[in-house]
Design an enzyme around this catalytic site. Structure first.
Site, PDB file in Angstrom:
ATOM      1  N   THR A 140      -9.019   0.489 -10.013  1.00  0.00           N
ATOM      2  CA  THR A 140      -8.672  -0.722  -9.263  1.00  0.00           C
ATOM      3  C   THR A 140      -8.921  -1.966 -10.116  1.00  0.00           C
ATOM      4  O   THR A 140      -9.785  -1.994 -10.984  1.00  0.00           O
ATOM      5  CB  THR A 140      -9.430  -0.797  -7.915  1.00  0.00           C
ATOM      6  OG1 THR A 140      -9.297   0.438  -7.234  1.00  0.00           O
ATOM      7  CG2 THR A 140      -8.892  -1.893  -7.026  1.00  0.00           C
ATOM      8  N   SER A 181     -10.037  -0.503   0.989  1.00  0.00           N
ATOM      9  CA  SER A 181     -11.128  -1.489   1.010  1.00  0.00           C
ATOM     10  C   SER A 181     -10.724  -2.774   0.302  1.00  0.00           C
ATOM     11  O   SER A 181     -11.516  -3.726   0.229  1.00  0.00           O
ATOM     12  CB  SER A 181     -12.373  -0.929   0.300  1.00  0.00           C
ATOM     13  OG  SER A 181     -12.842   0.223   0.948  1.00  0.00           O
ATOM     14  N   THR A 221      -4.225  -1.049  -7.312  1.00  0.00           N
ATOM     15  CA  THR A 221      -4.964   0.180  -7.602  1.00  0.00           C
ATOM     16  C   THR A 221      -4.074   1.398  -7.751  1.00  0.00           C
ATOM     17  O   THR A 221      -2.983   1.438  -7.179  1.00  0.00           O
ATOM     18  CB  THR A 221      -6.010   0.455  -6.488  1.00  0.00           C
ATOM     19  OG1 THR A 221      -6.828   1.550  -6.865  1.00  0.00           O
ATOM     20  CG2 THR A 221      -5.352   0.762  -5.152  1.00  0.00           C
ATOM     21  N   GLU A 279      -4.053   8.150  -4.137  1.00  0.00           N
ATOM     22  CA  GLU A 279      -4.454   7.391  -2.950  1.00  0.00           C
ATOM     23  C   GLU A 279      -4.581   8.249  -1.696  1.00  0.00           C
ATOM     24  O   GLU A 279      -5.168   7.814  -0.708  1.00  0.00           O
ATOM     25  CB  GLU A 279      -3.406   6.297  -2.701  1.00  0.00           C
ATOM     26  CG  GLU A 279      -3.978   4.951  -2.369  1.00  0.00           C
ATOM     27  CD  GLU A 279      -4.615   4.258  -3.541  1.00  0.00           C
ATOM     28  OE1 GLU A 279      -5.836   4.079  -3.505  1.00  0.00           O
ATOM     29  OE2 GLU A 279      -3.912   3.897  -4.493  1.00  0.00           O
ATOM     30  N   ASN A 323      -6.061   4.079  -7.223  1.00  0.00           N
ATOM     31  CA  ASN A 323      -7.260   4.721  -6.689  1.00  0.00           C
ATOM     32  C   ASN A 323      -8.196   5.120  -7.826  1.00  0.00           C
ATOM     33  O   ASN A 323      -8.534   4.289  -8.651  1.00  0.00           O
ATOM     34  CB  ASN A 323      -6.948   5.891  -5.757  1.00  0.00           C
ATOM     35  CG  ASN A 323      -8.163   6.254  -4.908  1.00  0.00           C
ATOM     36  OD1 ASN A 323      -9.034   5.428  -4.714  1.00  0.00           O
ATOM     37  ND2 ASN A 323      -8.233   7.470  -4.422  1.00  0.00           N
ATOM     38  N   ARG A 381       0.839  -1.189   0.000  1.00  0.00           N
ATOM     39  CA  ARG A 381       0.000   0.000   0.000  1.00  0.00           C
ATOM     40  C   ARG A 381       0.882   1.249   0.000  1.00  0.00           C
ATOM     41  O   ARG A 381       1.947   1.246   0.615  1.00  0.00           O
ATOM     42  CB  ARG A 381      -0.865  -0.029   1.266  1.00  0.00           C
ATOM     43  CG  ARG A 381      -1.857   1.108   1.406  1.00  0.00           C
ATOM     44  CD  ARG A 381      -2.966   1.022   0.403  1.00  0.00           C
ATOM     45  NE  ARG A 381      -4.099   1.858   0.772  1.00  0.00           N
ATOM     46  CZ  ARG A 381      -5.043   2.205  -0.092  1.00  0.00           C
ATOM     47  NH1 ARG A 381      -5.015   1.785  -1.342  1.00  0.00           N
ATOM     48  NH2 ARG A 381      -6.056   2.945   0.297  1.00  0.00           N
TER      49      ARG A 381
HETATM   50  N1  GLY Z   1      -8.239   3.103  -3.473  1.00  0.00           N
HETATM   51  C1  GLY Z   1      -9.304   2.226  -3.156  1.00  0.00           C
HETATM   52  C2  GLY Z   1      -8.998   1.359  -1.972  1.00  0.00           C
HETATM   53  O1  GLY Z   1      -7.851   1.048  -1.720  1.00  0.00           O
HETATM   54  O2  GLY Z   1      -9.900   0.992  -1.277  1.00  0.00           O
END
Ligand code: GLY
Length: 574
Positions: free
Chosen positions: A385, A457, A403, A424, A405, A112
């Site tokens: 995503t 998410s 992703t 993000e 985002n 992330r």
């Molecule tokens: N950017 C969408 C997520 O990570 O939930």
């Protein structure tokens, strides 16, 4: 939150009736017999489902060269970066659940993005204190430090069989030789044309001759090919230090951003213990924080374990599922963030006792208005995503959700790198109690801070039963969680990969207090019954794109399905 003794006793008896069991670790010791059994078998064939046929073929190519599911995951993710940049890429991040067949190890890979050290919450406010949606979603201030390159290097080094050069070769070849952008990518570029035109390197890459690429045009990206080659040759150093890092920082700072070389050099992808939850004889291995997905899915399944969903009419089944979603999303908003920065009451949120208490508050024939659950608006999920699923011939598995985002991320390409940066930063609670682009609210737990990961998410998941296994996930912003949950329930109900990927879907996220519904999900009688129970049903057109592979271990049959909502996807068994 604290529980009294009598409450615990009551909850325990409810639990025993419900029959749920939760284990907060991904190690095989906690698995039902089924999971251990799975580790002893090998399918002999491989299956990959992704949102783009180039990416699925890239993964199969790497498998044919002797790679395993993890090498294939590196190839698929890197190829998606080239052919599906509207959804994911090396300027973004991913989350993955891996299952290694030889020792049954389940591991979560957290690639992330992080906030740059100089993050300043005021940058995301207008002078009057209202949220500035432009800096949150467009340009270099919206971009977190990318995690995808480090995550791919980690997977290749610790779990792969091939060199990075071999796994990245298909993506480099496609970036260098070119491909024909599909209708979806051309549409995504057209929808973001105004923003892409704001930055010269973005316009040069995505708007040849000032316009989105035409149908049938061949699109080459030598800058991205070079960046991928540097990663292939030098691993992390090819992106986070040296030439690429210098170009990234120079481009971001020249356009008003605040990245430093230290932000890049300090980035680390992390291995974490996945969340695992047992439900109806299946073990679900899924994403821990900094994803909210696994916690929410576990909480929902723990609540649902007190009901026999198979013996209900559709309206009653949907009622209980929505009430469980409502309660899990309420907790999502309040408690969750980066585990390296915030203490979260995971023992409570993942406890079957806690779920039993929540279940008690659900009426059998009425919706609970969210306003009555002590504590927000969601637009349609866009074209952002991506998720892919892999099982190889040895039974190794990779569930990867990746992703940048929102559609086309920040719309900002760092000059000379070919790297489209993510947006993000909007996944942080930039302004407390103001919804982000997905209508999600956040609290201090998800406030931005230098080096901190923003809540996600993304919910890549592996489901292991006595005879059947599924690797599953979806894009879809806040709806990722509920779509993956529904996919898991459909798999456990016995559906095939194709049925799961095609299944109509619905979603509730606490606030706004509406049930989003895909056309054709409910018949008139069910819609009527749900409305009478107090639900507001709201049509939603855009749903995530689920890519599922399944393994029927009894028949030793693999299946791969790409969501029919996305024609460029490909699920293939080889
Ligand atoms: N950017 C969408 C997520 O990570 O939930």
């Amino acid at each position: 939150m604290r529980f009294s003794m009598s409450w615990r006793v009551l909850s325990l008896s409810l639990l025993l009736v419900g029959g749920a069991a939760f284990a907060a670790d991904g190690a095989p010791k906690a698995a039902p017999a089924a999971a251990a059994h799975a580790a002893q078998q090998r399918p002999g064939h491989a299956a990959i489902a992704s949102a783009n046929f180039h990416a699925t073929e890239a993964g199969l190519e790497v498998l044919a060269k002797g790679g395993n599911a993890f090498d294939a995951a590196v190839a698929v993710a890197a190829t998606l970066s080239v052919v599906e940049p509207e959804s994911s890429g090396i300027g973004g991040g991913f989350m993955a659940v891996l299952h290694r067949a030889k020792d049954g190890r389940n591991v979560f890979i957290d690639a992330r993005e992080t906030a740059p050290a100089a993050v300043n919450p005021k940058d995301y406010l207008n002078p009057d204190g209202s949220p500035n949606r432009d800096t949150a979603l467009k340009g270099p201030l919206s971009a977190g430090i990318p995690g995808e390159p480090a995550g791919l290097v980690l997977i290749a080094k610790r779990y792969g069989r091939l060199s990075l050069q071999q796994s990245l070769a298909p993506a480099i070849r496609i970036a260098r030789d070119g491909f024909e952008p599909d209708a979806r990518l051309r549409g995504a570029i057209a929808s973001m044309q105004k923003d892409l035109a704001r930055w010269p390197a973005s316009a040069a890459k995505y708007l040849p001759n000032g316009k989105p690429p035409a149908e049938g045009a061949t699109w080459r990206d030598p800058d991205q090919a070079r960046t991928l080659e540097l990663i292939a040759a030098h691993g992390d150093d090819g992106f986070y230090r040296g030439e690429t890092a210098q170009k990234l920082v120079a481009a971001v700072r020249a356009a008003g951003g605040n990245w430093t070389l230290a932000d890049l050099a300090n980035y680390r992808a992390k291995e974490r213990t996945p969340i695992s939850v047992d439900y109806r004889g299946y073990k679900i291995i899924t994403a821990p924080p900094p994803s909210s997905g696994g916690v929410a899915i576990a909480e929902i399944l723990n609540i649902l374990s007190g009901y026999d969903l198979t013996k209900m009419d559709q309206a009653t089944r949907v009622h209980y599922i929505v009430e469980a979603m409502r309660r899990a999303f309420r907790d999502h908003n309040d408690y969750l963030g980066d585990p390296d920065f915030v203490k979260m009451p995971l023992d409570m949120l993942l406890s079957p006792y806690y779920a039993a208490g929540l279940r008690q508050g659900i009426l059998h024939d009425k919706a609970t208005p969210s306003s009555m659950l002590p504590r927000a608006e969601a637009p349609e999920p866009g074209m952002h995503t991506t998720h892919f699923s892999i099982i190889d011939a040895d039974g190794n598995m990779a569930a990867v959700t990746s992703t940048v985002n929102y559609t086309m991320g920040s719309s900002f390409v760092a000059a000379g790198t070919g790297v489209l940066l993510n947006d993000e930063m909007d996944d942080f609670a930039l302004v407390p109690n103001k919804p982000n682009v997905y209508g999600l609210l956040g609290s201090a737990a998800n406030a931005p801070k230098g080096g901190k990961r923003m809540l996600s998410s993304m919910s890549p998941s592996i489901v292991i039963g006595a005879d059947r296994t599924a690797v599953i996930g979806s894009p879809g912003g806040s709806t990722i969680i509920t779509q993956v949950l529904e996919g898991i329930l459909h798999f456990i109900d016995g559906e095939s990969a194709q049925q799961i990927a095609a299944h109509k879907r619905f979603h509730h996220q606490y606030l706004p207090d509406v049930v989003n519904v895909e056309e054709g999900t409910f018949d008139a009688a069910t819609s009527d019954a749900l409305t009478k129970m107090g639900y507001t049903l709201k049509p939603r057109e855009s749903w995530g794109f689920m890519n599922v592979v399944t393994w029927d271990r009894k028949a030793n049959k693999l299946d791969a399905a790409s969501d029919p909502r996305r024609p460029s996807g490909l699920g293939k068994v080889q």
